[in-house]
Design a protein around this motif. Structure first.
Motif: not given
Length: 105
Positions: A70, A90, A96
């Motif tokens: 991220l 991301m 994620a």
């Protein structure tokens, strides 16, 4: 134009002293092994009283580390503890998908 961020209205940009702001800008990078769903490091950089926020976003985009989970840029207007995300990256990884886009909030 479709807006998903909530209600909006047509207005004018403030001018003069009211518009002369220099927020603090945070750049955060989370790295790790996406295959292992593991976060291994966080680095947050603070740029104080920034007048050129797009330049900080460009800096963040140019310094994205390897093994990124991220990256985000947030701003904090003077006099408030609140932050607003203005850019985020991301990659699509199992990590994620598990934590979701609002991981830092």
């Amino acid at each position: 134009m479709t807006m998903t961020a909530g209600p909006y209205e047509l207005t004018q940009v403030p001018e003069g002293a009211v518009a002369d702001v220099a927020p603090d800008v945070f750049v955060t990078f989370l790295v790790g092994d996406p295959a292992l769903d593991a976060l291994s490091a966080e680095s947050t950089y603070l740029f104080r009283e920034v007048r050129d926020v797009p330049a900080v976003v460009a800096w963040a985009q140019a310094h994205v580390p390897e093994h990124l989970l991220l990256a985000e840029v947030t701003v904090r207007p003077a006099g408030t503890p609140l932050r607003a995300r203005i850019w985020c990256s991301m990659p699509d990884t199992p990590w994620a998908r598990e934590v979701g886009a609002d991981y830092t909030y």
